[in-house]
Structure formats: C-alpha cells, structure tokens
Design a protein around this motif. Sequence first.
Motif, PDB file in Angstrom:
ATOM      1  N   ASN A  89       0.818  -1.213   0.000  1.00  0.00           N
ATOM      2  CA  ASN A  89       0.000   0.000   0.000  1.00  0.00           C
ATOM      3  C   ASN A  89       0.854   1.267   0.000  1.00  0.00           C
ATOM      4  O   ASN A  89       0.393   2.340  -0.380  1.00  0.00           O
ATOM      5  N   GLN A  90       2.116   1.130   0.410  1.00  0.00           N
ATOM      6  CA  GLN A  90       3.001   2.283   0.399  1.00  0.00           C
ATOM      7  C   GLN A  90       3.321   2.708  -1.038  1.00  0.00           C
ATOM      8  O   GLN A  90       3.611   3.857  -1.294  1.00  0.00           O
ATOM      9  N   PHE A  91       3.299   1.746  -1.964  1.00  0.00           N
ATOM     10  CA  PHE A  91       3.670   2.046  -3.349  1.00  0.00           C
ATOM     11  C   PHE A  91       2.452   2.077  -4.258  1.00  0.00           C
ATOM     12  O   PHE A  91       2.348   2.898  -5.138  1.00  0.00           O
ATOM     13  N   LEU A  92       1.575   1.127  -4.032  1.00  0.00           N
ATOM     14  CA  LEU A  92       0.394   0.977  -4.877  1.00  0.00           C
ATOM     15  C   LEU A  92      -0.812   0.970  -3.962  1.00  0.00           C
ATOM     16  O   LEU A  92      -0.748   0.451  -2.872  1.00  0.00           O
ATOM     17  N   PRO A  93      -1.912   1.566  -4.413  1.00  0.00           N
ATOM     18  CA  PRO A  93      -3.104   1.485  -3.571  1.00  0.00           C
ATOM     19  C   PRO A  93      -3.614   0.042  -3.545  1.00  0.00           C
ATOM     20  O   PRO A  93      -3.609  -0.639  -4.562  1.00  0.00           O
ATOM     21  N   THR A  94      -3.990  -0.438  -2.370  1.00  0.00           N
ATOM     22  CA  THR A  94      -4.558  -1.781  -2.289  1.00  0.00           C
ATOM     23  C   THR A  94      -5.902  -1.698  -1.586  1.00  0.00           C
ATOM     24  O   THR A  94      -6.187  -0.748  -0.884  1.00  0.00           O
ATOM     25  N   SER A  95      -6.711  -2.700  -1.800  1.00  0.00           N
ATOM     26  CA  SER A  95      -8.014  -2.740  -1.157  1.00  0.00           C
ATOM     27  C   SER A  95      -8.385  -4.201  -0.965  1.00  0.00           C
ATOM     28  O   SER A  95      -8.458  -4.954  -1.925  1.00  0.00           O
ATOM     29  N   VAL A  96      -8.527  -4.613   0.296  1.00  0.00           N
ATOM     30  CA  VAL A  96      -8.761  -6.029   0.590  1.00  0.00           C
ATOM     31  C   VAL A  96     -10.129  -6.455   0.065  1.00  0.00           C
ATOM     32  O   VAL A  96     -11.133  -5.812   0.324  1.00  0.00           O
ATOM     33  N   GLN A  97     -10.117  -7.525  -0.701  1.00  0.00           N
ATOM     34  CA  GLN A  97     -11.336  -8.036  -1.291  1.00  0.00           C
ATOM     35  C   GLN A  97     -11.832  -9.211  -0.469  1.00  0.00           C
ATOM     36  O   GLN A  97     -11.233 -10.274  -0.495  1.00  0.00           O
ATOM     37  N   TRP A  98     -12.920  -9.023   0.243  1.00  0.00           N
ATOM     38  CA  TRP A  98     -13.347 -10.109   1.120  1.00  0.00           C
ATOM     39  C   TRP A  98     -13.832 -11.313   0.347  1.00  0.00           C
ATOM     40  O   TRP A  98     -13.693 -12.454   0.793  1.00  0.00           O
ATOM     41  N   ASP A  99     -14.372 -11.090  -0.845  1.00  0.00           N
ATOM     42  CA  ASP A  99     -14.771 -12.259  -1.630  1.00  0.00           C
ATOM     43  C   ASP A  99     -13.540 -13.053  -2.054  1.00  0.00           C
ATOM     44  O   ASP A  99     -13.561 -14.279  -2.086  1.00  0.00           O
ATOM     45  N   ALA A 100     -12.432 -12.344  -2.330  1.00  0.00           N
ATOM     46  CA  ALA A 100     -11.203 -13.064  -2.675  1.00  0.00           C
ATOM     47  C   ALA A 100     -10.709 -13.874  -1.487  1.00  0.00           C
ATOM     48  O   ALA A 100     -10.175 -14.972  -1.637  1.00  0.00           O
TER      49      ALA A 100
END
Lengths: 411, 240
Positions: A365-376
């Motif tokens: 997340n420091q380099f790229l935006p991330t978003s936790v996918q609960w379905d994943a």
Amino acid sequence: MYTILFEIRESLLIALRAIRANKMRSILTMLGIFIGVTVVVLMSTAIKGIDNAFQTGMSALGSDVLYIDKWAWFEHDEWWKMRNRRRIDMNDFYAFKEQAKLPLAVAPVINSRQTVKFGDNRIENVFLNGSNSDYVQTTNFTFSMGRFYSEIESNSARHVAVIGSDVSNTLFPRGDALDKEIKIGGVNFRVVGVLDEQGSWILGNFNPDKQVFIPIGTIFKNFQNQSFGTITINVRAANPLLLEETKIEAEGIMRKIRGLTFNEENDFSINQQEGLASQIDQTVGVIQFVGFFITGLSLFVGAVGIMNIMFVSVKERTKEIGVRKAIGAKRRTILGQFLFESSTICLAGGLVGLIAALLLSKIVNQFLPTSVQWDAVVIAIVVSLITGLIAGIAPAYTAAKLDPVEALRYE
Amino acid sequence: MNIINIEHIAKVYQVGFEEVHALRDVSIRIDKNEYVAIMGPSGSGKSTLMNVLGCLDTPTSGKYDFNNQNVSEMNDNQLAKIRNKEIGFVFQTFNLLPRSDALHNVELPLIYAGVPTAERKERAKQALIDVGLENRIHHKPNELSGGQRQRVAIARALVTNPSIILADEPTGNLDSKTGEEIMLLFNEIHCKGNTIILVTHEEYIAEHAARIVRLKDGLVESDEKVLNRYIPKLNSANVN
C-alpha cells in the motif's frame, strides 16, 4: 448420524496427529499452498486497489462532462483523418457558449507543459491548463487553500495561478503557497489557490495533482500561439441524466459553427469519460486475467506438490495403514484420514497465506493502492480446501484400498 | 462351543503365471478358552492360515464360521468390523504407531469401534495397567524396551475384549528372558478365560499352549493336545 460425526471427528484428530508427527513435511507441503494463496489474495487486493484509484481519478474528471476536441481520445484508427481536421479556436468557443442552452458550464482549455519554480525549489514537466473562471464548474475540485481565479482575473488575463497539491508540496514544503509569486516557464504568477489532493496515482503519465491552472489569456500570451493551438471545450451537463441531450445539442451547434453540410462528417470529436472508463476496464481486465492465470498456476503447482507428498506419505506409512486396518479401520476411515490430512494442510497453508497477504498488502500500500477483497479471501479459503481434497483424493484412495496382508508385510 | 470352525479351507495365490497353493485343505475347530499353537516350517502355510483366521484375508474356497457368522462371504467393511471387535492381534514386530504414545496406540481400536473419548481413555489406561505398564502410559514406542513394546501391543489386543487373541511369533524379536515374561503374560490372559492362537515355529514356545496344530505343505499334519505342557512360574512375573 452420530456415528458419522464421530468418525469425522476422529479422522480429523488422527489427521492432526499425523500432521503434528511429521512437522517438517507438513510445513513444506503447506508452503506450496501458502505461496499460491498469498499471491492470489495480494493480486486481487492490488487489482482492486488500482481499480479504485482509477475510479477516484475518474470522478475527479466528472462523469457528466463532455470534451469537444479535434481528437477522438479513445479511437486511434482514423488518426490521419483527424490530423487534417481544422483546429478548434476561441471563436468556436464563444459561438458555442452563446448558442448552447443545456450545459451547466462551458470552458475552453488549452495545455502546455512547463517548469514551475519558487526560489530554489522547482518542479518540471507540470501540466499547465489555461482556461476561464467557468472551468472550475466543469470539475469537482476542492481547495485546501484559497480559491479559483475569478471572471475578472480570467478576462483581463491576470498572472494568477491555482496549483495542484504535488506542485504545492514541492515548491512550498511548509504549506505557505498562498499569495506567493512563482515562476512558470520564467513568467511570474501569483498563487491564489491550492487544490486538495486528488489521488496522485493514475495510469500513464498524467498526474492530476501535478497541474497548474492559469487564465487562458495568459497561456496564449506566454506559452501558446493563439493562431496555432487547438483548444478543448469542456461542457458540463446540468446533471448526468441530461448528458445525452447535451451531447446531441453540442454536436448540432458545433456542426453549425463549423459550417458542415448534412453529408459531411463531423470535423471534431465529443469525448466522454466513459471512453476512458471502458479503456481502463479493459486494461484492468487484462491485468486481472494474466494475474489470476499466473497465480492460479502457482496454486496448481502447489496442488501437484501436495499430491506428490501425499503419495510418498501413503507409501511411507504403508505398514501403519496395514496396522490400522488389522485393528479395525474401515476403508472409509483410512480414506477420511488421508483426505482430512491433505485438506487440513492446505487449509492451514491457505490461512497462513491469507494472513501473510493481508500484512503484505499493508506494505504494498506504500507504493500501490490496495483494497482487501473479502470475496477473494473467501475464495482463497475455499480454493485451498478444495485443492487439498483434490490433491488428497488419489493418494487417499490408494491408501484405503491397500490389502492389509500386503501392507503389514511391507517394510 | 466353537469360536472358530473352518472346513476344507484352501487358499491359492497367483504369482506370475504360477498358482501357489498356500493352503490345500485345512479344517480346524477351536473352542472358547482354548490355547492353541499353530506350528510349521516356513512355506507350510501357517502365515496364510493366520491371515485367514484373523480375517485379514479370505479363503479361495471352504467355509469359515467365526462365532457362527460366515466370514468367508463377508465384504471388506464387515471383515474390518470383525477384526476390530472380535480379534486382538499381537505381531512379531509389535507394529505400534511409532509417533504415538502408548495410550494412543492402545485406544486406537476403540476409536475405530466408536467408543466415546472419556470411556476409551479409561479403558486404554486400564489395559496398560493390566499388562504392568502403569508407569509408561505416555511413553512413545522408541522410549520403551522390546518387552514393554510387546506389552503395549498386547494391551492394544485386549482392550476391545476380543473373542480371540491372535499372536504371530510374539517372542520372535525378544531375548529369551523377555520372551518368557511375555509368555507368562499370555498364560495369565488365558487363565482369565481368553482364547489364544499362537503362531510360532519354535517348539519350546509352542509348548506353552495346550494344543498344537502342525501344518505342512498346506495341510494339517497333526493336531494334538500337549501332554507335558510348560506352565511358566508365577514368581518370574514380578520382574518387569
């Protein structure tokens, strides 16, 4: 019913015992699934994060804005045709503004790239936008300081500038940009406003926070020859529902202004954010496909590894299976034991992988935006469980149908 | 009352293109609380007979009644159930699960029998106490001596209260003194009313039994009572 539950519980306990008894082997087996699941979850997290960043960037553009331009932004097939189009100039803009009834706001835009300096601080290759005071109404800008330039400043081509957050942070690390004189391409401008950060990451070389906005008159005077540059007319519909009607009206007015007869093609393009959206969706789709293909492959390799280890484990424990059968283990008990063993290993690997992925996504997340996918997350757990079952079924079946006499004799 | 009644049992193995007649025509009856030794040189078919008696293998032809149930027509699951509930195995090489402690090894048959946790722990513990291993309950096989391992195996065989104990060369891997202790234990078990079938090729071990069945080339050569049966002395029992 009770017996089945009892058998499941006992098979599970026996499997756990076997896993604990063979720690090293179990850990190595888990590694395959661990890596697979980590990569899958991290991948989906990153993809979703990138997608979200796009969406944020897009909403800054405004979904109800039309961009009348010489160029079609998202079609490259007829480049040679568009090249020969007449440029769109300020007269077209004035005529358009005069005649258009539906838009909320209309603004001419012309761009340049310049270096911006304040004292010893400098920022290069800044995207310089020249427009009028209505421009701000075609965007969703919010200000961390100051305001957009006024109609008077715009009309009289004053040397005033509104700067993006990256520009402000680079030139004014202490955040005191307002009313300072900056040099854009060697010309003095006074800062009247600083924009909020819009999300500095977006595909390509366009960074929405690395922009400066000045009156269009000053850009013509200092950076662009008015008789050569082609402008874009930003048209904001009164509301998103009226976008289509606004577009039809705009097309009619433009054809009239440009003096096109009914059998001539448009010599301008009306671009929409939608075009960008579909392009981004395509890109994200490709990334997603490639990503899941590769990570799926690593899960598959992990599964093959588990199958291999389970086969070895069956071979190695042939005698144990013989003993178990001699003292009364049924086929399905042995089958259950080995299936539970492989799926427990996979599930454990999957869960550890999940935790690792969630931790790693914090770092990424420091380099790229991330978003936790609960379905994943759910899919990762289910997939690792199924992988375990599939990888375990052949070895478990082999174990279950061993002849007890042969198995007992095995050394 | 017959526990075991086999009539004209034959067992044929296919080895390559050759047929091997491990058992040709064997008929034996064994009553409750008998102590029978099965003897014979290698190749005589005694291992095959033991596998058939232990329901690990089914005969090619002939009839096998175990407690009036026809075993020769049972499927795998039914055989597993018979082995679990009716037969206690003691092997030459002990065949304990190496990574499990004595208690778990002994409770294993009870797990397969579906006995609830608390009860089976209690029973397994009692079985270990009965064979004199009350101080070795949580030891793993590699922490036990040969004699102690065989005692664990015997406890495992006894824990389900089976109809017969089937011992295949139980002293084969033990020195003679430890072997004698194990034979004493078998004697005690026999005295408590259990039925024991002992497979061995050593005369002095076989003489602990009350009856000896001798096999040769897949046939019963002789089947007679032991006249001067060797009864181990009780005073050596206290040596653990």
